[in-house]
Structure formats: C-alpha cells, structure tokens
Design a protein around this motif. Structure first.
Motif, PDB file in Angstrom:
ATOM      1  N   UNK A  19       0.937  -1.177   0.043  1.00  0.00           N
ATOM      2  CA  UNK A  19       0.355  -0.039   0.229  1.00  0.00           C
ATOM      3  C   UNK A  19       0.574   1.418   0.534  1.00  0.00           C
ATOM      4  N   UNK A  20       0.427   1.711  -0.503  1.00  0.00           N
ATOM      5  CA  UNK A  20       1.118   3.208  -0.802  1.00  0.00           C
ATOM      6  C   UNK A  20       1.234   4.872  -0.666  1.00  0.00           C
ATOM      7  N   UNK A  21       1.699   5.586   0.233  1.00  0.00           N
ATOM      8  CA  UNK A  21       1.198   6.469   0.860  1.00  0.00           C
ATOM      9  C   UNK A  21       1.965   7.747   0.969  1.00  0.00           C
ATOM     10  N   UNK A  22       1.111   8.492   0.065  1.00  0.00           N
ATOM     11  CA  UNK A  22       2.276   9.707   0.263  1.00  0.00           C
ATOM     12  C   UNK A  22       1.077  11.062   0.388  1.00  0.00           C
ATOM     13  N   UNK A  23       1.780  11.790   1.924  1.00  0.00           N
ATOM     14  CA  UNK A  23       0.927  12.746   1.974  1.00  0.00           C
ATOM     15  C   UNK A  23       1.697  13.653   1.921  1.00  0.00           C
ATOM     16  N   UNK A  24       1.432  14.784   0.613  1.00  0.00           N
ATOM     17  CA  UNK A  24       1.598  16.187   0.380  1.00  0.00           C
ATOM     18  C   UNK A  24       1.107  17.191   1.780  1.00  0.00           C
ATOM     19  N   UNK A  25       2.016  18.369   1.331  1.00  0.00           N
ATOM     20  CA  UNK A  25       1.606  19.120   1.389  1.00  0.00           C
ATOM     21  C   UNK A  25       0.061  19.732   1.607  1.00  0.00           C
ATOM     22  N   UNK A  30      -3.481   7.881  -1.921  1.00  0.00           N
ATOM     23  CA  UNK A  30      -2.503   6.402  -1.681  1.00  0.00           C
ATOM     24  C   UNK A  30      -3.885   5.792  -2.471  1.00  0.00           C
ATOM     25  N   UNK A  31      -3.239   4.456  -2.519  1.00  0.00           N
ATOM     26  CA  UNK A  31      -4.062   3.251  -3.224  1.00  0.00           C
ATOM     27  C   UNK A  31      -2.459   1.829  -3.542  1.00  0.00           C
ATOM     28  N   UNK A  32      -3.395   1.214  -4.124  1.00  0.00           N
ATOM     29  CA  UNK A  32      -2.515  -0.611  -3.977  1.00  0.00           C
ATOM     30  C   UNK A  32      -1.616  -0.455  -5.026  1.00  0.00           C
ATOM     31  N   UNK A  33      -0.368  -1.055  -4.650  1.00  0.00           N
ATOM     32  CA  UNK A  33       0.387  -1.171  -5.408  1.00  0.00           C
ATOM     33  C   UNK A  33      -0.077  -1.624  -7.149  1.00  0.00           C
ATOM     34  N   UNK A  34       0.849  -1.785  -7.957  1.00  0.00           N
ATOM     35  CA  UNK A  34       0.255  -1.810  -9.347  1.00  0.00           C
ATOM     36  C   UNK A  34      -1.277  -2.045  -9.661  1.00  0.00           C
ATOM     37  N   UNK A  35      -1.677  -1.249  -9.001  1.00  0.00           N
ATOM     38  CA  UNK A  35      -3.004  -0.331  -9.580  1.00  0.00           C
ATOM     39  C   UNK A  35      -3.099   1.359  -9.574  1.00  0.00           C
ATOM     40  N   UNK A  36      -4.538   1.355 -10.002  1.00  0.00           N
ATOM     41  CA  UNK A  36      -4.220   3.421  -9.511  1.00  0.00           C
ATOM     42  C   UNK A  36      -4.389   3.749  -8.824  1.00  0.00           C
ATOM     43  N   UNK A  37      -3.964   5.012  -8.077  1.00  0.00           N
ATOM     44  CA  UNK A  37      -4.221   5.914  -7.394  1.00  0.00           C
ATOM     45  C   UNK A  37      -5.858   5.531  -6.750  1.00  0.00           C
ATOM     46  N   UNK A  38      -6.075   4.851  -5.967  1.00  0.00           N
ATOM     47  CA  UNK A  38      -7.578   4.564  -5.257  1.00  0.00           C
ATOM     48  C   UNK A  38      -7.872   6.219  -4.215  1.00  0.00           C
ATOM     49  N   UNK A  65      -7.172   5.541   9.456  1.00  0.00           N
ATOM     50  CA  UNK A  65      -8.041   5.504   8.302  1.00  0.00           C
ATOM     51  C   UNK A  65      -8.167   5.316   7.361  1.00  0.00           C
ATOM     52  N   UNK A  66      -7.106   5.359   6.476  1.00  0.00           N
ATOM     53  CA  UNK A  66      -7.035   4.605   5.297  1.00  0.00           C
ATOM     54  C   UNK A  66      -6.775   3.460   4.702  1.00  0.00           C
ATOM     55  N   UNK A  67      -5.850   2.186   5.572  1.00  0.00           N
ATOM     56  CA  UNK A  67      -4.746   1.420   5.820  1.00  0.00           C
ATOM     57  C   UNK A  67      -5.057   0.660   4.370  1.00  0.00           C
ATOM     58  N   UNK A  68      -4.484   0.406   3.614  1.00  0.00           N
ATOM     59  CA  UNK A  68      -5.401  -0.845   2.913  1.00  0.00           C
ATOM     60  C   UNK A  68      -4.391  -1.963   2.689  1.00  0.00           C
ATOM     61  N   UNK A  69      -3.739  -2.380   3.172  1.00  0.00           N
ATOM     62  CA  UNK A  69      -2.926  -3.731   3.614  1.00  0.00           C
ATOM     63  C   UNK A  69      -2.013  -3.493   4.343  1.00  0.00           C
TER      64      UNK A  69
END
Length: 285
Positions: A19-25, A30-38, A65-69
C-alpha cells in the motif's frame, strides 16, 4: 525474499499486498501497488509545514483510516514516530520509507538527474545520483505559493481571496507570482549547481526534471531552460506530466524484482525505532 516472523515470503506475495502512502503539503494520495491511485483528498491545513510533519495526530490518522494492506511504502523519508506508532499498534507487517525526491525522478524513468519540484511548500531542487540525494536546495515560501492554484491545461492562476495583492489587476498579479516562482527556481538551481562536484555536473544538467503539483504552466519548462542556459551548457529540461509523480515513483519502485528493503515486525521487536540506524535508513535532508 522477505523474512517475516521467521518465514520467508516470496516477493510476488508481498507486491500484491503493498500500500503506497504519499501525503503531501496540499494533497494526499494513497492506493495499492500495481493499481491506480484510489484514495485522494486535501491534506488538512498545517499537517505538514515545509515538507516536515507538523501535526502527527492528523498525519497518523490519515494513514490509519485508509490502511489497505500490511506492507507500506511511505514518502518523506524515515520517521521514528510514524514507525513506532504503526508497529506498536500492530497495524503493519512491513514498512519501507522512501525519499519523495528520488521517487519524483523514478516517475520520469531516471535514477540520475536533477529534480525541480514546485509544490505547495515552495521550490526544491535536488541532485540525485544512483537513487541517492547528494545535494539539495529549497526555498520554502509556501504561504505565497500556496495562494494560487493552476487551472488544468491553462497557463493561468486562480487566486484565493486572502492573497496579499488583491488591489492589483489579475494579469499583473499572475505575472508577479509566476516571476517569483521563476526567480526562486533560478536561485535554488544556481545554488545547487555550485554545490555539485564538477565531474557530475554535465550528466546531471542533461537530466533536469520539472515536477510538482504547481509545475503545470506549459511555458514554465521553456522559461526554466532559457534562464539556466544563460550560464550553463548541456541543459535539458523535461516535465514529468504526471502530477502524482511521487506516488507514481513509489509504484514503479514496488514493481522491482529485487525489492527487499522493508523493515519488518521482527526487526522492530529486536531493535525498536533504532532499527532505522541499524540498517542505515536515510533521513530526508
């Protein structure tokens, strides 16, 4: 292979559960690897200041609150408090901290070059060699830059009502802000180039990538080239078209066959937050 609780898991099993987490300013992605940002939304004000976590409660709540994996790739570099919180609550089995600047370059298909990131925080330029940041210069004046938002496909600015120069005409205001951003880029780039070792300059200057949520104006790439080429040779500037470049870079990283850099629960239980020092995990500088 990755060792989790004394069992080695095949990498393909991990990749399907990243699960990718990119929290910017300004925004979080966020979203699962190998899929689109959801998962996409506006980052609450002051959660990050100058790309540093300012409000840990809000930041961690966004993750929880958004953890997917159970396996996470998190931008912004290593962070003891985030690491400890997620492992102490047994929310994850593995964490990989990455540098957003390197991920921006990955999104452009490179691991050597210079990134110019124009974001809600301001301007940052970083020289990257073999996926490591060797030098960086930042001019964070986010309150002014964050006062404008770009319209898709147009070299125009839309201003918040609280912007300082409301008494001036809109066209004059647009030019003033664009010129300020360009001046910041020129100053940051010249400072960066002066810090780079001479033997690295030519190859890095030929691989300059413009990125960031506020790098959309079509004319910006050309203007940056015009400014830099006055003093430097072999300049090549390209724009990363994906405004989610950090997220995209993380997704590219997650697809690598030899991806084996997660900090596991067993590592944390043995070393605690000092695992970052044990494995020489780099902090964002």
């Amino acid at each position: 292979m990755l060792l989790i609780n004394n069992f080695r898991l095949p990498l393909h099993m991990i990749k399907n559960d990243i699960f990718i987490i990119d929290i910017g300013t300004s925004f979080y992605k966020m979203g699962h690897s190998l899929r689109d940002c959801s998962i996409f939304g506006k980052t609450p004000d002051d959660t990050l200041v100058d790309k540093e976590i300012n409000d840990y409660e809000t930041y961690l709540n966004l993750i929880e609150s958004n953890l997917g994996t159970e396996y996470l790739i998190i931008n912004l570099g290593a962070n003891r408090r985030v690491l400890s919180n997620l492992f102490e609550k047994r929310l994850v089995q593995g964490i990989m901290f990455v540098d957003d600047r390197v991920m921006d370059l990955y999104a452009a298909g490179k691991n050597n070059g210079i990134i110019i990131n124009v974001s809600g925080s301001g301007v940052e330029c970083a020289a990257i060699c073999d996926s490591l940041v060797v030098e960086s210069v930042k001019i964070y004046d986010g309150k002014e830059i964050d006062a404008w938002i770009l319209k898709d496909g147009e070299d125009k600015f839309v201003f918040k009502e609280t912007f300082n120069y409301l008494e001036e005409s809109k066209n004059t205001l647009e030019e003033k802000v664009k010129q300020k951003v360009l001046n910041d880029i020129e100053k940051a780039m010249n400072d960066l180039i002066n810090k780079i070792k001479p033997e690295m300059k030519n190859s890095l200057l030929a691989n300059i990538v413009l990125c960031g949520g506020y790098a959309k104006p079509p004319s910006l790439t050309e203007k940056i080239y015009d400014v830099l080429s006055k003093e430097h040779k072999n300049i090549k500037v390209t724009k990363e078209l994906d405004i989610f470049s950090t997220y995209t870079g993380c997704d590219i990283l997650s697809r690598l066959d030899d991806l084996d850099y997660f900090i596991g629960m067993k590592d944390y239980e043995e070393y605690g937050a000092n695992v970052l020092d044990k494995f020489n995990i780099e902090w964002r500088k």
